[in-house]
Design an enzyme around this catalytic site. Structure first.
Site, PDB file in Angstrom:
ATOM      1  N   LYS A  29       5.818  11.049  -2.781  1.00  0.00           N
ATOM      2  CA  LYS A  29       6.902  10.028  -2.650  1.00  0.00           C
ATOM      3  C   LYS A  29       7.579  10.801  -1.290  1.00  0.00           C
ATOM      4  CE  LYS A  29      10.012   6.805  -4.640  1.00  0.00           C
ATOM      5  NZ  LYS A  29      10.333   6.494  -6.082  1.00  0.00           N
TER       6      LYS A  29
ATOM      7  N   ASP B   2       9.938   4.788   7.906  1.00  0.00           N
ATOM      8  CA  ASP B   2       9.678   6.555   8.268  1.00  0.00           C
ATOM      9  C   ASP B   2       8.955   7.146   7.320  1.00  0.00           C
ATOM     10  OD1 ASP B   2      11.507   6.803   5.982  1.00  0.00           O
ATOM     11  OD2 ASP B   2      13.228   7.368   7.245  1.00  0.00           O
ATOM     12  N   GLY B   3       8.467   6.640   6.177  1.00  0.00           N
ATOM     13  CA  GLY B   3       7.714   7.407   5.210  1.00  0.00           C
ATOM     14  C   GLY B   3       8.399   8.510   4.589  1.00  0.00           C
TER      15      GLY B   3
ATOM     16  N   GLY C 290       0.861  -1.172   0.056  1.00  0.00           N
ATOM     17  CA  GLY C 290      -0.162  -0.065  -0.079  1.00  0.00           C
ATOM     18  C   GLY C 290       0.886   1.167  -0.075  1.00  0.00           C
TER      19      GLY C 290
ATOM     20  N   ASP D 218       3.099  -4.307  -8.202  1.00  0.00           N
ATOM     21  CA  ASP D 218       2.569  -2.835  -7.818  1.00  0.00           C
ATOM     22  C   ASP D 218       3.322  -1.719  -8.495  1.00  0.00           C
ATOM     23  OD1 ASP D 218       4.851  -4.057  -5.998  1.00  0.00           O
ATOM     24  OD2 ASP D 218       4.699  -2.180  -5.225  1.00  0.00           O
ATOM     25  N   ASN D 219       4.449  -2.051  -9.368  1.00  0.00           N
ATOM     26  CA  ASN D 219       5.085  -0.886  -9.963  1.00  0.00           C
ATOM     27  C   ASN D 219       4.575  -0.968 -11.415  1.00  0.00           C
ATOM     28  OD1 ASN D 219       6.445   0.083  -7.823  1.00  0.00           O
ATOM     29  ND2 ASN D 219       8.252  -1.320  -8.124  1.00  0.00           N
TER      30      ASN D 219
ATOM     31  N   GLY E 111       2.915   3.534   1.622  1.00  0.00           N
ATOM     32  CA  GLY E 111       3.567   3.610   2.762  1.00  0.00           C
ATOM     33  C   GLY E 111       4.537   4.932   2.786  1.00  0.00           C
ATOM     34  N   ARG E 112       4.628   5.325   1.930  1.00  0.00           N
ATOM     35  CA  ARG E 112       5.402   6.572   2.070  1.00  0.00           C
ATOM     36  C   ARG E 112       4.891   7.878   0.969  1.00  0.00           C
ATOM     37  NH1 ARG E 112      11.528   6.354  -0.279  1.00  0.00           N
ATOM     38  NH2 ARG E 112      11.281   5.071  -2.110  1.00  0.00           N
TER      39      ARG E 112
ATOM     40  N   ARG F 241       4.766  13.595  -8.163  1.00  0.00           N
ATOM     41  CA  ARG F 241       4.831  12.896  -9.594  1.00  0.00           C
ATOM     42  C   ARG F 241       3.508  13.318 -10.068  1.00  0.00           C
ATOM     43  NH1 ARG F 241       4.242   7.525  -7.337  1.00  0.00           N
ATOM     44  NH2 ARG F 241       6.533   7.021  -7.641  1.00  0.00           N
TER      45      ARG F 241
END
Length: 475
Positions: A114, A126-127, A90, A258-259, A92-93, A180
């Site tokens: 990002k 730490d995101g 998911g 996921d990419n 995450g950052r 992005r």
């Protein structure tokens, strides 16, 4: 906010409902230093009139854009990572910060982040994003766009004043947040999550939403027909993306499910590399120990990922029909690859057969001779019209070898592209603009040591000149 009259915001992703995302809050950073803003694409989405402080407010502090999301959305998805399924993924950052429309063609676009802080999917990380990671993504997207690859755009990079600990670069290192601009963040992994959770109704909802918003030409009145037509179109788009990577000599590095998004746009760049010379086994990621995502294996990997998408559609369509849809990938790749090669050479298509002969002969030459990859395309841009340039440049000895004769013979059949710009100053150079790993490190070194951004800015200017010469800025 002084947005232009052409600015058109959206909140369409919210229509999917709360099963698809989590509302999150951005991190509060101690510092905001604007390091990059994409002026061209800001104009394309109606945000070119923002001054720098307003820009930082929206893309560093994440003050909502007018008429878009009041609170960012961390998107939910799963994925295969190096072919091992991970149900704990998911955003995450990052998160989906806003949606808005392209002024020129009306497409719905996402502004995603990002390094914007922790979310429910951070898994104790730490995101954050390192400044070097942000710089690398800008270089990747600018270079790929100039080379004609369908790619996300780096929209903004702001340094955020924190010190991060990382195991793969000297620590502590500087932090940043990247924004992005992308044509959808709906990934193969978005569908995989719903199959894993056995949420067929949500799977159906996601399919219909994706078709209506991004691929309306695949709409069919019957559900099985929609699913099959959707898969066929995704196969064609992903094949085009893969062909463009190959023609650009690009190695994405982390082709997890996921990419890969379903609109066939390259995004989410980590340990990417460009080839110095043609080498099928060339890898980008130091942790890709088996070469799973090596340059020459990228098309097969993309197809493997598409099989995972097809599995997600089994509750909605017969397996035999989905298998037929998957069979569109290989012929699409064989069609798109010569097309990508011709674009890189600035030539008009002749016929499917002759286009393929040229592409194959050039690929064979690059493989056998180990001529510098980007130099070869630069030297022969415009076909035989550029023979005089090629014969005085550094790779001239390669073109005197017997292995180049089939390429020269094939080039004789082709006409230059209608908007060829061989008079552009870019082609007066002896060597092309490249982005090899040593160059990337050399651009980062003065930033890390002395906060000197001049080499980085000079490189972006050089890439922009290349894009203009190749006609990528008007594409």
């Amino acid at each position: 906010m002084p947005a232009s009259a052409s600015y058109r915001a959206s909140t369409r992703h919210r229509d999917l409902g709360s099963d698809f995302y989590d509302l999150v809050r951005p991190a509060e950073f101690p510092q905001h230093i604007l390091r990059y803003r994409n002026h061209r694409w800001a104009e394309r989405v109606g945000l070119g009139s923002l001054d720098d402080e307003e820009w930082i407010d929206h893309f560093g502090r994440f003050v909502p854009l007018p008429a878009s999301f009041e609170q960012p959305l961390a998107l939910r998805y799963h994925g295969h990572q190096f072919r091992t399924y991970n149900p704990h993924l998911g955003d995450g950052r990052g998160f989906l910060f806003a949606q808005l429309h392209d002024v020129q063609d009306g497409r719905l676009l996402d502004l995603g982040t990002k390094g914007s802080g922790q979310t429910p999917w951070s898994r104790h990380a730490d995101g954050r994003l390192t400044l070097k990671g942000g710089v690398r993504e800008i270089l990747a997207t600018e270079m790929l766009e100039a080379l004609g690859v369908e790619t996300s755009k780096s929209f903004s990079l702001i340094e955020t004043g924190e010190e991060l600990e990382r195991g793969d670069e000297p620590s502590p290192t500087r932090s940043s947040v990247l924004v992005r601009l992308s044509h959808s963040h709906i990934r193969i992994g978005t569908f995989q999550r719903l199959l894993y959770l056995d949420e067929t109704d949500n799977l159906r909802k996601l399919l219909d939403y994706t078709i209506q918003i991004y691929l309306p030409q695949t709409w069919r009145d019957d559900e099985p027909g929609r699913a099959v037509a959707f898969l066929e179109e995704v196969c064609r788009r992903v094949a085009r993306m893969g062909a463009q990577w190959m023609a650009a000599g690009f190695v994405h590095g982390v082709l997890n499910t996921d990419n890969i998004n379903v609109t066939g746009e390259s995004f989410d760049y980590g340990p990417w590399r460009f080839l110095p010379v043609y080498e099928p086994g060339f890898t980008a990621a130091y942790f890709d120990e088996t070469g799973l995502y090596a340059f020459g294996r990228q098309p097969d990997t993309l197809l493997w990922n598409l099989y995972r998408l097809a599995e997600c559609l089994l509750p909605l369509a017969p397996q035999a029909e989905l298998e037929k849809a998957l069979a569109t990938f290989e012929p699409a790749l064989h069609r798109e690859f010569p097309s990508a090669i011709l674009r890189r050479l600035g030539l008009q298509s002749k016929s499917f057969e002759q286009d393929g002969i040229l592409a194959k002969s050039l690929w064979t030459f690059l493989h056998e001779s180990k001529a510098p990859f980007e130099q070869t395309f630069f030297d022969w841009y415009g076909g035989l019209l550029s023979a005089h340039r090629a014969e005085k440049n550094s790779s001239a000895p390669f073109y005197a070898q017997p292995s180049f004769e089939p390429v020269r013979d094939a080039l004789a059949s082709f006409e230059p592209a209608t908007r060829l710009q061989l008079a552009h100053p870019y082609f007066a150079r002896p060597a092309p603009c490249t982005m090899l790993i040593d160059e990337v490190e050399a651009l980062w070194a003065p930033i890390a040591a002395e906060d000197d951004w001049m080499p980085f800015q000079t490189k972006l200017t050089e890439i922009r000149s290349m894009a203009q010469a190749y006609g990528a800025e008007s594409a």
